[in-house]
Write an enzyme that holds these catalytic residues in place. Sequence first.
Site, PDB file in Angstrom:
ATOM      1  N   TRP A   1       7.964  19.336 -17.946  1.00  0.00           N
ATOM      2  CA  TRP A   1       8.280  17.821 -18.006  1.00  0.00           C
ATOM      3  C   TRP A   1       8.733  17.429 -16.661  1.00  0.00           C
ATOM      4  CZ3 TRP A   1       6.764  19.569 -22.705  1.00  0.00           C
ATOM      5  CH2 TRP A   1       6.627  18.582 -23.701  1.00  0.00           C
TER       6      TRP A   1
ATOM      7  N   TRP B   1      11.040  14.777 -15.297  1.00  0.00           N
ATOM      8  CA  TRP B   1      12.172  14.291 -14.843  1.00  0.00           C
ATOM      9  C   TRP B   1      13.100  15.647 -15.383  1.00  0.00           C
ATOM     10  CZ3 TRP B   1      15.994  10.125 -17.348  1.00  0.00           C
ATOM     11  CH2 TRP B   1      15.843  10.169 -18.592  1.00  0.00           C
ATOM     12  N   ASP B   2      12.704  16.321 -16.569  1.00  0.00           N
ATOM     13  CA  ASP B   2      13.553  17.521 -16.884  1.00  0.00           C
ATOM     14  C   ASP B   2      13.541  18.400 -15.727  1.00  0.00           C
ATOM     15  OD1 ASP B   2      12.273  16.290 -19.351  1.00  0.00           O
ATOM     16  OD2 ASP B   2      13.493  17.922 -20.146  1.00  0.00           O
TER      17      ASP B   2
ATOM     18  N   TYR C   1       3.200  21.963 -29.483  1.00  0.00           N
ATOM     19  CA  TYR C   1       3.454  20.711 -29.219  1.00  0.00           C
ATOM     20  C   TYR C   1       2.305  19.722 -29.325  1.00  0.00           C
ATOM     21  CZ  TYR C   1       5.097  16.688 -26.351  1.00  0.00           C
ATOM     22  OH  TYR C   1       5.454  15.369 -26.205  1.00  0.00           O
TER      23      TYR C   1
ATOM     24  N   ASP D   1      12.420   7.835 -25.384  1.00  0.00           N
ATOM     25  CA  ASP D   1      11.206   7.500 -26.125  1.00  0.00           C
ATOM     26  C   ASP D   1      11.302   6.325 -27.335  1.00  0.00           C
ATOM     27  OD1 ASP D   1      10.753   9.699 -24.733  1.00  0.00           O
ATOM     28  OD2 ASP D   1      10.343  10.992 -26.328  1.00  0.00           O
TER      29      ASP D   1
ATOM     30  N   ARG E   1      14.397  13.032 -35.182  1.00  0.00           N
ATOM     31  CA  ARG E   1      13.305  12.462 -34.470  1.00  0.00           C
ATOM     32  C   ARG E   1      12.741  10.914 -34.543  1.00  0.00           C
ATOM     33  NH1 ARG E   1      11.879  15.351 -30.304  1.00  0.00           N
ATOM     34  NH2 ARG E   1       9.916  14.611 -30.483  1.00  0.00           N
TER      35      ARG E   1
ATOM     36  N   TYR F   1      18.032  10.907 -31.995  1.00  0.00           N
ATOM     37  CA  TYR F   1      17.197  10.922 -30.743  1.00  0.00           C
ATOM     38  C   TYR F   1      17.925   9.844 -29.623  1.00  0.00           C
ATOM     39  CZ  TYR F   1      13.690  13.585 -28.499  1.00  0.00           C
ATOM     40  OH  TYR F   1      13.096  14.540 -27.513  1.00  0.00           O
ATOM     41  N   TRP F   2      17.332   8.793 -29.307  1.00  0.00           N
ATOM     42  CA  TRP F   2      17.550   7.888 -28.138  1.00  0.00           C
ATOM     43  C   TRP F   2      18.224   6.659 -28.677  1.00  0.00           C
ATOM     44  CZ3 TRP F   2      18.140   9.115 -23.179  1.00  0.00           C
ATOM     45  CH2 TRP F   2      17.603  10.476 -22.865  1.00  0.00           C
TER      46      TRP F   2
ATOM     47  N   GLU G   1      20.230  19.588 -27.106  1.00  0.00           N
ATOM     48  CA  GLU G   1      19.572  18.876 -26.437  1.00  0.00           C
ATOM     49  C   GLU G   1      20.134  17.493 -26.162  1.00  0.00           C
ATOM     50  OE1 GLU G   1      15.893  17.926 -28.746  1.00  0.00           O
ATOM     51  OE2 GLU G   1      14.819  16.576 -27.031  1.00  0.00           O
TER      52      GLU G   1
HETATM   53  C1  2M8 Z   1      11.309  13.764 -24.928  1.00  0.00           C
HETATM   54  O1  2M8 Z   1      10.184  13.242 -24.959  1.00  0.00           O
HETATM   55  C2  2M8 Z   1       8.894  13.787 -25.237  1.00  0.00           C
HETATM   56  C3  2M8 Z   1       7.630  13.158 -24.748  1.00  0.00           C
HETATM   57  O2  2M8 Z   1       7.834  13.199 -23.457  1.00  0.00           O
HETATM   58  C4  2M8 Z   1       9.048  14.132 -26.906  1.00  0.00           C
HETATM   59  O3  2M8 Z   1       9.731  13.627 -27.469  1.00  0.00           O
HETATM   60  O4  2M8 Z   1       7.807  14.653 -27.094  1.00  0.00           O
HETATM   61  C5  2M8 Z   1      12.402  12.976 -24.375  1.00  0.00           C
HETATM   62  O5  2M8 Z   1      13.682  12.986 -24.426  1.00  0.00           O
HETATM   63  C6  2M8 Z   1      11.988  13.088 -22.689  1.00  0.00           C
HETATM   64  O6  2M8 Z   1      12.902  12.246 -21.989  1.00  0.00           O
HETATM   65  C7  2M8 Z   1      12.161  14.449 -22.186  1.00  0.00           C
HETATM   66  O7  2M8 Z   1      11.724  14.421 -21.006  1.00  0.00           O
HETATM   67  C8  2M8 Z   1      11.287  15.133 -23.236  1.00  0.00           C
HETATM   68  C9  2M8 Z   1      11.304  16.618 -22.800  1.00  0.00           C
HETATM   69  O8  2M8 Z   1      12.805  17.313 -22.758  1.00  0.00           O
HETATM   70  O9  2M8 Z   1      11.543  15.150 -24.733  1.00  0.00           O
END
Ligand code: 2M8
Length: 430
Positions: free
Chosen positions: A32, A34-35, A80, A168, A201, A354-355, A398
Amino acid sequence: MSDITDAARAILAFNDRGGYTVPTDALYPFQWNWDSAFVSMGFATFNIDRAYQELERLIEGQWDDGMLPHIVFHVPSDTYFPGPDVWNTHHRHHKKPTTSGITQPPVFGMALRYIYEIALTEGREDVLARTRLLFHAALRSHRWWMKVRDPEKRGLVAILHPWESGSDNSPAWDEALARVSTITKTEICRQDTKHVSAAMRPHHADYQRFIHLVEVYRECKWDPVKQWSAAPFKVADVQMTAILARATADLIWIASHLNLLDEINELSTIHRILLDGLRGRWRNNLRGFVSLDLISGKDIQKPTQAYFIPLIAIELDTYQHEAVQDEIERWCNGMIVGVPSTAPFSSDFESKRYWRGPVWAVINWLIVDGLCKNHLAELAAIIEGNTINAIERAGFREYFDPITGEGLGGNSFSWTAAAYLVLRHRLNNQ
Ligand code: 2M8
């Protein structure tokens, strides 16, 4: 070195898939965007070569037009959804590996400066060629952002999909996302809820809309101009713009070291445009910065962490300093660990979903950085300490429930390990 620092390094080693790091095993089995940028900074605290390699593997997925995709599918995995078949982007860049069709926050430039600075302090002159190559990849991606995601020249870059924001299912997107159809041609085979509880989620309807958006853009054959016209979701995002502005400043710093004069000029223009755009998004009554819904034309006032992210790029005025400090303290009041990703007094707040409320170590890292830049060192130190404590108490999860401090979501999470390493490294070097 403490046992916990050792454990953080071990997580990065465990999630290493050959020069790139997956966010966590099974739940997120690819690279990923930004990760990996955050992870490369974690690596830089103890292994400069591996830090560079993380970014080098990421640019293997860079598109011909400069976009850095949000996922690079280096090797297949069926744990995934959605995988490469759903995205169908292969015509957008001429080499392997396959990638997703959207992007993510451009932390890349920030990471490159961070690792280059450490390399210089270690006397590693040999990293020059690697730095130059990565610098040019970053510059191409910043040009892409300005051209493709701010075509109407607001000084703010837009996201066309909530996944691009990295946050997200943030309440910030609720209203804009509600306009998106839930009808999909693709069968939705969620894998995430096989790994973690569905209660943590995004909802099923969120996923329907996420996939609907992918289908709209796939039908545009991922052509950015067609996507801009067809987009049913289009938000000028202050978090994204702030990260881009900060990364631009970091690229200017690198360009100065590399003596790249034309690039300094070009990047300085971009930087000025973005800072002007960001300044216009401050709202006194909300004590933060707000995104703009480009379809409704309205401010997005939902109180999320994005309010404070512009601090990483902007020098606030004196009255804004006090306002931001008071607002962050209000959000953290009564929490075991702050800063919650949604204000706890908001009706949208959910401490485990989550967010929509949980605390994210990498977000705290950005907030700490922004507070330090803005001379709010005391508050920065409190948030930094709380983040380190939360990880030491609950593990490298996480994210964290701000009310209980419980660790949630995926286990042995790479960016949480990276945040720990970087925050500890900073404390040790103070
Ligand atoms: C989460 O996003 C992914 C989609 O990109 C998902 O939920 O499937 C988010 O927390 C995102 O910010 C992060 O980069 C990714 C991987 O950790 O997971």
